[in-house]
Design a protein around this motif. Structure first.
Motif, PDB file in Angstrom:
ATOM      1  N   GLU A   1       0.844  -1.193   0.000  1.00  0.00           N
ATOM      2  CA  GLU A   1       0.000   0.000   0.000  1.00  0.00           C
ATOM      3  C   GLU A   1       0.880   1.244   0.000  1.00  0.00           C
ATOM      4  N   LYS A   2       0.314   2.327  -0.459  1.00  0.00           N
ATOM      5  CA  LYS A   2       1.041   3.592  -0.422  1.00  0.00           C
ATOM      6  C   LYS A   2       1.158   4.074   1.016  1.00  0.00           C
ATOM      7  N   ALA A   3       2.295   4.653   1.320  1.00  0.00           N
ATOM      8  CA  ALA A   3       2.503   5.262   2.633  1.00  0.00           C
ATOM      9  C   ALA A   3       2.177   6.745   2.531  1.00  0.00           C
ATOM     10  N   ASP A   4       1.807   7.321   3.648  1.00  0.00           N
ATOM     11  CA  ASP A   4       1.510   8.743   3.694  1.00  0.00           C
ATOM     12  C   ASP A   4       2.775   9.545   3.373  1.00  0.00           C
ATOM     13  N   GLU A   5       2.592  10.627   2.670  1.00  0.00           N
ATOM     14  CA  GLU A   5       3.711  11.482   2.275  1.00  0.00           C
ATOM     15  C   GLU A   5       4.548  11.923   3.470  1.00  0.00           C
ATOM     16  N   SER A   6       3.913  12.225   4.595  1.00  0.00           N
ATOM     17  CA  SER A   6       4.652  12.675   5.779  1.00  0.00           C
ATOM     18  C   SER A   6       5.533  11.549   6.342  1.00  0.00           C
ATOM     19  N   GLN A   7       5.078  10.312   6.260  1.00  0.00           N
ATOM     20  CA  GLN A   7       5.883   9.176   6.709  1.00  0.00           C
ATOM     21  C   GLN A   7       7.130   9.018   5.834  1.00  0.00           C
ATOM     22  N   ILE A   8       6.960   9.224   4.553  1.00  0.00           N
ATOM     23  CA  ILE A   8       8.102   9.121   3.640  1.00  0.00           C
ATOM     24  C   ILE A   8       9.074  10.269   3.875  1.00  0.00           C
ATOM     25  N   MET A   9       8.555  11.457   4.119  1.00  0.00           N
ATOM     26  CA  MET A   9       9.432  12.594   4.415  1.00  0.00           C
ATOM     27  C   MET A   9      10.209  12.355   5.703  1.00  0.00           C
ATOM     28  N   ASP A  10       9.576  11.732   6.712  1.00  0.00           N
ATOM     29  CA  ASP A  10      10.282  11.386   7.950  1.00  0.00           C
ATOM     30  C   ASP A  10      11.429  10.419   7.663  1.00  0.00           C
ATOM     31  N   GLN A  11      11.204   9.459   6.755  1.00  0.00           N
ATOM     32  CA  GLN A  11      12.264   8.514   6.401  1.00  0.00           C
ATOM     33  C   GLN A  11      13.395   9.219   5.656  1.00  0.00           C
ATOM     34  N   ILE A  12      13.056  10.150   4.795  1.00  0.00           N
ATOM     35  CA  ILE A  12      14.076  10.927   4.086  1.00  0.00           C
ATOM     36  C   ILE A  12      14.938  11.684   5.090  1.00  0.00           C
ATOM     37  N   ILE A  13      14.300  12.317   6.056  1.00  0.00           N
ATOM     38  CA  ILE A  13      15.033  13.060   7.095  1.00  0.00           C
ATOM     39  C   ILE A  13      15.913  12.116   7.906  1.00  0.00           C
ATOM     40  N   ASP A  14      15.400  10.932   8.239  1.00  0.00           N
ATOM     41  CA  ASP A  14      16.188   9.957   8.985  1.00  0.00           C
ATOM     42  C   ASP A  14      17.412   9.510   8.187  1.00  0.00           C
ATOM     43  N   ASP A  15      17.230   9.234   6.907  1.00  0.00           N
ATOM     44  CA  ASP A  15      18.356   8.830   6.057  1.00  0.00           C
ATOM     45  C   ASP A  15      19.395   9.943   5.960  1.00  0.00           C
ATOM     46  N   LEU A  16      18.937  11.162   5.755  1.00  0.00           N
ATOM     47  CA  LEU A  16      19.894  12.278   5.617  1.00  0.00           C
ATOM     48  C   LEU A  16      20.534  12.631   6.949  1.00  0.00           C
TER      49      LEU A  16
END
Length: 189
Positions: A169-184
C-alpha cells in the motif's frame, strides 16, 4: 528395431529423470539475492556503484519530464510522452509517468544498507562512507517519488524471497518525508 528400442528406453529414462522431485522443486534462477554478494569491501563498493548506475537511468530518462517538462516553461512539438506531459495528460502506460527506475534505485540502496554493516562492522570509515552514500541515494529516490506522486509505497528492506509481498500500500507522504530526514540525518553524523 534396435534403434527404436534405444529411443524408447531413452525416452523412459528421460521421463523418469525429468519428473524427479529435486528437479521440479528449485528456486527461480532469475531471482537475485544479495546474501552472497556482499563479501568484502570491493563488493560493497560495487553495490553502491550499482545504485549510482540506477540513479543515472532515473535522471537520463525522466528527470526533465518530471520538472520543467510538465511546466509551461518548455515548449515541444513532439508527439507521445512529451506532448502529453505538456498538456498534463498523464496515463499509466506512459514511460515518463512510471516510477520503476526510482524503485530500482531504492531497491539497490536497500541491499547496500542491509549488507554493508556485515562487511565492515561498526567503526569502519569506508563502511560508514558507503552506508552514507546508499542512504543518501535512497533519500533522493524517495524525495523525487514524493515530489512527483505524493503518497508512494515505502520499501526499506530488499526483496530476497518470493514469499515477500510485492503489492504494498502507499505510505503517507509525511511518513516518507520522515524517512528521508532519517536517512539524511544518518549521512550528516
Amino acid at each position: 528395431m534396435k534403434k527404436i528400442n534405444n529411443i524408447i528406453i531413452g525416452f523412459i529414462v528421460l521421463t523418469c529423470v525429468a519428473c524427479s522431485e529435486d528437479l521440479l522443486d528449485k528456486d527461480p534462477v532469475s531471482s537475485f539475492s544479495a546474501q552472497g554478494f556482499y563479501q568484502n569491501a570491493s563488493d560493497a563498493q560495487a553495490g553502491v556503484y550499482g545504485t549510482y548506475d540506477a540513479l543515472q537511468s532515473v535522471m537520463r530518462v525522466n528527470f526533465a519530464y518530471w520538472g520543467e517538462g510538465r511546466a509551461d516553461a518548455v515548449s515541444t512539438i513532439q508527439a507521445g510522452d512529451p506532448g502529453l506531459l505538456q498538456q498534463n495528460n498523464l496515463t499509466p502506460i506512459m514511460s515518463s509517468a512510471s516510477w520503476n527506475n526510482l524503485y530500482e534505485m531504492i531497491s539497490r540502496a536497500n541491499y547496500a544498507i542491509k549488507y554493508i554493516p556485515d562487511v565492515f562492522g561498526e567503526d569502519s570509515p569506508l563502511g560508514g562512507e558507503l552506508m552514507g552514500q546508499a542512504r543518501a541515494l535512497r533519500a533522493l529516490g524517495y524525495f523525487y517519488a514524493v515530489r512527483i506522486w505524493g503518497d508512494v509505497p515505502l520499501i526499506l528492506e530488499p526483496y530476497e524471497s518470493i514469499d515477500q509481498d510485492i503489492f504494498l500500500e502507499k505510505a503517507d507522504e509525511s511518513q516518507i518525508m520522515d524517512q528521508i530526514i532519517d536517512d539524511l540525518s544518518f549521512v550528516l553524523r
